[in-house]
Design a protein around this motif. Structure first.
Motif, PDB file in Angstrom:
ATOM      1  N   GLU A   5       1.494  11.901  -6.622  1.00 51.10           N
ATOM      2  CA  GLU A   5       1.144  10.720  -7.876  1.00 51.10           C
ATOM      3  C   GLU A   5       2.303  10.823  -8.670  1.00 51.10           C
ATOM      4  OE1 GLU A   5      -2.871  10.063  -9.934  1.00 51.10           O
ATOM      5  OE2 GLU A   5      -2.250  11.823 -10.251  1.00 51.10           O
ATOM      6  N   ALA A   6       2.851  11.896  -9.169  1.00 48.94           N
ATOM      7  CA  ALA A   6       4.108  11.818  -9.986  1.00 48.94           C
ATOM      8  C   ALA A   6       4.886  11.022  -9.535  1.00 48.94           C
ATOM      9  CB  ALA A   6       4.324  13.322 -10.304  1.00 48.94           C
ATOM     10  N   VAL A   7       5.237  11.099  -7.974  1.00 44.61           N
ATOM     11  CA  VAL A   7       6.510  10.415  -7.800  1.00 44.61           C
ATOM     12  C   VAL A   7       6.219   8.854  -7.501  1.00 44.61           C
ATOM     13  CG1 VAL A   7       7.936  10.360  -5.679  1.00 44.61           C
ATOM     14  CG2 VAL A   7       7.449  12.264  -6.618  1.00 44.61           C
ATOM     15  N   ALA A   8       4.881   8.718  -6.860  1.00 40.69           N
ATOM     16  CA  ALA A   8       4.690   7.437  -6.175  1.00 40.69           C
ATOM     17  C   ALA A   8       3.810   6.471  -7.329  1.00 40.69           C
ATOM     18  CB  ALA A   8       3.757   7.435  -5.043  1.00 40.69           C
ATOM     19  N   GLY A   9       3.014   7.190  -8.255  1.00 42.18           N
ATOM     20  CA  GLY A   9       2.430   6.426  -9.252  1.00 42.18           C
ATOM     21  C   GLY A   9       1.126   6.130  -8.821  1.00 42.18           C
ATOM     22  N   ARG A  10       0.817   4.681  -8.375  1.00 45.47           N
ATOM     23  CA  ARG A  10      -0.381   4.184  -7.611  1.00 45.47           C
ATOM     24  C   ARG A  10      -0.281   4.795  -6.046  1.00 45.47           C
ATOM     25  NH1 ARG A  10      -4.982   3.300  -5.783  1.00 45.47           N
ATOM     26  NH2 ARG A  10      -5.816   1.022  -5.979  1.00 45.47           N
ATOM     27  N   ILE A  11      -1.450   5.385  -5.660  1.00 45.04           N
ATOM     28  CA  ILE A  11      -1.609   5.672  -4.237  1.00 45.04           C
ATOM     29  C   ILE A  11      -2.912   4.962  -3.799  1.00 45.04           C
ATOM     30  CG2 ILE A  11      -2.047   7.684  -2.699  1.00 45.04           C
ATOM     31  CD1 ILE A  11      -0.610   9.432  -4.450  1.00 45.04           C
ATOM     32  N   GLN A  65       0.745  -1.153  -0.038  1.00 43.87           N
ATOM     33  CA  GLN A  65       0.045  -0.117   0.049  1.00 43.87           C
ATOM     34  C   GLN A  65       0.826   1.217  -0.053  1.00 43.87           C
ATOM     35  OE1 GLN A  65      -3.671  -0.493  -0.035  1.00 43.87           O
ATOM     36  NE2 GLN A  65      -2.818  -2.759  -0.218  1.00 43.87           N
ATOM     37  N   THR A  66       0.213   2.439  -0.644  1.00 40.56           N
ATOM     38  CA  THR A  66       1.104   3.613  -0.620  1.00 40.56           C
ATOM     39  C   THR A  66      -0.085   4.643  -0.007  1.00 40.56           C
ATOM     40  OG1 THR A  66       2.807   2.965  -2.614  1.00 40.56           O
ATOM     41  CG2 THR A  66       2.284   5.329  -1.986  1.00 40.56           C
ATOM     42  N   VAL A  67       0.223   5.468   1.038  1.00 43.04           N
ATOM     43  CA  VAL A  67      -0.600   6.255   1.629  1.00 43.04           C
ATOM     44  C   VAL A  67       0.043   7.689   2.025  1.00 43.04           C
ATOM     45  CG1 VAL A  67      -2.077   6.668   3.710  1.00 43.04           C
ATOM     46  CG2 VAL A  67      -1.425   4.171   2.738  1.00 43.04           C
ATOM     47  N   LEU A  68      -0.608   8.649   1.433  1.00 43.53           N
ATOM     48  CA  LEU A  68      -0.477   9.972   1.583  1.00 43.53           C
ATOM     49  C   LEU A  68      -0.878  10.411   3.155  1.00 43.53           C
ATOM     50  CD1 LEU A  68       0.627  12.802   0.816  1.00 43.53           C
ATOM     51  CD2 LEU A  68      -1.348  12.925  -0.431  1.00 43.53           C
ATOM     52  N   VAL A  69      -0.070  10.830   3.722  1.00 40.65           N
ATOM     53  CA  VAL A  69      -0.713  11.520   5.287  1.00 40.65           C
ATOM     54  C   VAL A  69      -0.192  13.108   5.225  1.00 40.65           C
ATOM     55  CG1 VAL A  69      -0.321  11.462   7.648  1.00 40.65           C
ATOM     56  CG2 VAL A  69      -0.033   9.296   6.331  1.00 40.65           C
ATOM     57  N   THR A  70      -1.278  13.525   5.360  1.00 37.71           N
ATOM     58  CA  THR A  70      -0.986  15.161   5.656  1.00 37.71           C
ATOM     59  C   THR A  70      -0.760  15.435   7.214  1.00 37.71           C
ATOM     60  OG1 THR A  70      -3.425  15.927   6.053  1.00 37.71           O
ATOM     61  CG2 THR A  70      -2.690  15.809   3.678  1.00 37.71           C
ATOM     62  N   GLY A  71      -0.030  16.726   7.309  1.00 38.49           N
ATOM     63  CA  GLY A  71       0.315  16.784   8.756  1.00 38.49           C
ATOM     64  C   GLY A  71       1.276  16.178   9.222  1.00 38.49           C
ATOM     65  N   ALA A  72       1.961  15.533   8.564  1.00 36.27           N
ATOM     66  CA  ALA A  72       3.072  14.177   9.067  1.00 36.27           C
ATOM     67  C   ALA A  72       3.981  14.690  10.128  1.00 36.27           C
ATOM     68  CB  ALA A  72       3.640  13.395   7.855  1.00 36.27           C
ATOM     69  N   THR A  73       4.285  15.965  10.307  1.00 39.06           N
ATOM     70  CA  THR A  73       5.172  16.207  11.211  1.00 39.06           C
ATOM     71  C   THR A  73       4.700  16.770  12.639  1.00 39.06           C
ATOM     72  OG1 THR A  73       5.307  18.667  10.472  1.00 39.06           O
ATOM     73  CG2 THR A  73       6.905  17.090   9.837  1.00 39.06           C
ATOM     74  N   GLY A  74       3.336  16.580  12.719  1.00 39.47           N
ATOM     75  CA  GLY A  74       2.536  16.887  14.102  1.00 39.47           C
ATOM     76  C   GLY A  74       2.493  15.418  14.696  1.00 39.47           C
ATOM     77  N   ALA A  75       2.348  15.726  15.953  1.00 44.51           N
ATOM     78  CA  ALA A  75       2.333  14.524  16.935  1.00 44.51           C
ATOM     79  C   ALA A  75       1.339  13.285  16.436  1.00 44.51           C
ATOM     80  CB  ALA A  75       2.239  14.939  18.379  1.00 44.51           C
ATOM     81  N   ILE A  76       0.338  13.458  16.062  1.00 49.31           N
ATOM     82  CA  ILE A  76      -0.331  12.700  15.263  1.00 49.31           C
ATOM     83  C   ILE A  76      -0.022  12.154  14.055  1.00 49.31           C
ATOM     84  CG2 ILE A  76      -2.827  11.848  14.775  1.00 49.31           C
ATOM     85  CD1 ILE A  76      -3.929  13.997  16.933  1.00 49.31           C
ATOM     86  N   GLY A  77       0.139  13.011  13.251  1.00 47.37           N
ATOM     87  CA  GLY A  77       0.954  12.767  12.039  1.00 47.37           C
ATOM     88  C   GLY A  77       1.889  11.804  11.840  1.00 47.37           C
ATOM     89  N   ASN A  78       2.841  12.155  12.966  1.00 44.87           N
ATOM     90  CA  ASN A  78       4.184  11.447  13.032  1.00 44.87           C
ATOM     91  C   ASN A  78       3.902   9.866  13.495  1.00 44.87           C
ATOM     92  OD1 ASN A  78       6.353  10.286  14.753  1.00 44.87           O
ATOM     93  ND2 ASN A  78       7.448  12.135  13.770  1.00 44.87           N
ATOM     94  N   ALA A  79       3.049   9.863  14.423  1.00 47.07           N
ATOM     95  CA  ALA A  79       2.529   8.823  14.903  1.00 47.07           C
ATOM     96  C   ALA A  79       2.125   7.624  13.935  1.00 47.07           C
ATOM     97  CB  ALA A  79       1.763   8.591  16.162  1.00 47.07           C
ATOM     98  N   ILE A  80       1.076   8.429  13.076  1.00 53.12           N
ATOM     99  CA  ILE A  80       0.229   7.548  11.825  1.00 53.12           C
ATOM    100  C   ILE A  80       1.343   7.254  10.807  1.00 53.12           C
ATOM    101  CG2 ILE A  80      -1.183   7.938   9.788  1.00 53.12           C
ATOM    102  CD1 ILE A  80      -2.933   9.810  11.539  1.00 53.12           C
ATOM    103  N   ALA A  81       2.208   8.110  10.570  1.00 55.83           N
ATOM    104  CA  ALA A  81       3.358   7.714   9.587  1.00 55.83           C
ATOM    105  C   ALA A  81       4.110   6.565   9.998  1.00 55.83           C
ATOM    106  CB  ALA A  81       4.236   8.752   9.105  1.00 55.83           C
ATOM    107  N   ARG A  82       4.627   6.663  11.223  1.00 54.98           N
ATOM    108  CA  ARG A  82       5.203   5.251  11.771  1.00 54.98           C
ATOM    109  C   ARG A  82       4.428   3.854  11.923  1.00 54.98           C
ATOM    110  NH1 ARG A  82       9.894   6.929  14.547  1.00 54.98           N
ATOM    111  NH2 ARG A  82      10.091   9.213  14.731  1.00 54.98           N
ATOM    112  N   ALA A  83       3.116   4.180  12.323  1.00 50.73           N
ATOM    113  CA  ALA A  83       2.411   3.035  12.199  1.00 50.73           C
ATOM    114  C   ALA A  83       2.173   2.297  10.949  1.00 50.73           C
ATOM    115  CB  ALA A  83       1.053   3.250  13.086  1.00 50.73           C
TER     116      ALA A  83
END
Length: 261
Positions: free
Chosen positions: A86-92, A17-35
């Motif tokens: 999308e240009a970098v990842a292709g399929r999201i 899977q390839t997932v775009l996460v907005t606000g990834a440097t906030g506390a919740i976004g950071n945790a989401i990215a790691r998970a």
């Protein structure tokens, strides 16, 4: 930096899977990215200003993580963000609309300040999510479906405090947007789920505690504590599992029983 340690293959539910996460440097976004990374996903990390933190996070979680800068307060940037990803990842395969702000303004404030806070909260919390969802839906339609997770809030239910009404209103609208997407596009393999946290241990929460005290924040929470960012992240990773199709349209309350329906 060391990469996140990969769990056994049997637990990598988001492998491929390839997932775009907005606000990834906030506390919740950071945790989401790691998970998500720990569950096998490639994570596309959006940030507004914290470039070094985003780059460090990408290096740490590995798995092909890439950073993308965009100020979501600019109406042109959400769609441009998706196009760049999308240009970098292709399929999201997934979108997590996590970025959000809480502007404070009261009815006694000057009219121009009142309008400015409303406009900014609406743009960042709602219109950016709507534009990203539009782009995601158009992409998912031609690639066999996909998942959208919107981070709403307990504030979406039953009104919100008088100095932050724009926040509550935008989060309520985000819940409605989630359900509209789920009901309208489910037949095309597109699902949408909203999470509605109460207090989570973030910078926003700490600022409130600094001003009003811990007791004020915890008042009315039967379990007696705030949620940790990892709790939200774990649930996001679960929602994005391919097996969780029937969750589409759900609003998952994560508020320690402080708001029950």
């Amino acid at each position: 930096m060391s990469h996140v340690q990969n769990p056994p293959a049997a637990t990598r539910h988001l492998h491929g899977q390839t997932v775009l996460v907005t606000g990834a440097t906030g506390a919740i976004g950071n945790a989401i990215a790691r998970a998500l990374a720990a569950s096998g996903a490639r994570v596309l990390l959006h940030y507004a200003r914290r470039a070094e933190e985003a780059k460090a996070l990408a290096a740490e979680i590995g798995g092909g993580a890439v950073c993308f800068q965009a100020d979501l307060a600019d109406p042109t940037r959400p769609t441009a963000l998706w196009e760049a990803a999308e240009a970098v990842a292709g399929r999201i395969t997934g979108l997590v609309n996590n970025a959000g702000i809480l502007g404070r303004v009261s009815v006694g404030d000057p009219f121009d300040a009142w309008q400015a806070v409303w406009a900014r909260d609406i743009q960042v919390n709602l219109l950016a999510a709507a534009d990203l969802s539009r782009a995601a839906i158009r992409h998912f339609r031609t690639h066999g479906g996909g998942r959208i997770v919107n981070i709403a809030s307990r504030a979406a239910q039953g009104g919100y405090r008088g100095d932050a009404m724009p926040y509550g209103a935008t989060k309520a609208a985000l819940v409605n947007l989630t359900q509209s997407i789920a009901g309208s596009f489910g037949a095309e393999g597109i699902t949408a789920v909203a999470l509605a946290p109460g207090w989570v241990r973030t910078e926003m929460a700490e600022a409130y505690v600094a001003e009003h005290g811990e007791a004020a924040a915890l008042s009315g929470i039967p379990i007696g504590r705030m949620a940790e960012p990892d709790e939200i992240a774990e649930l996001v990773a679960f929602v994005l599992r391919p097996s969780q199709v029937s969750l589409s349209g759900a609003v998952l309350d994560v508020n320690g029983a402080s708001k029950m329906r």
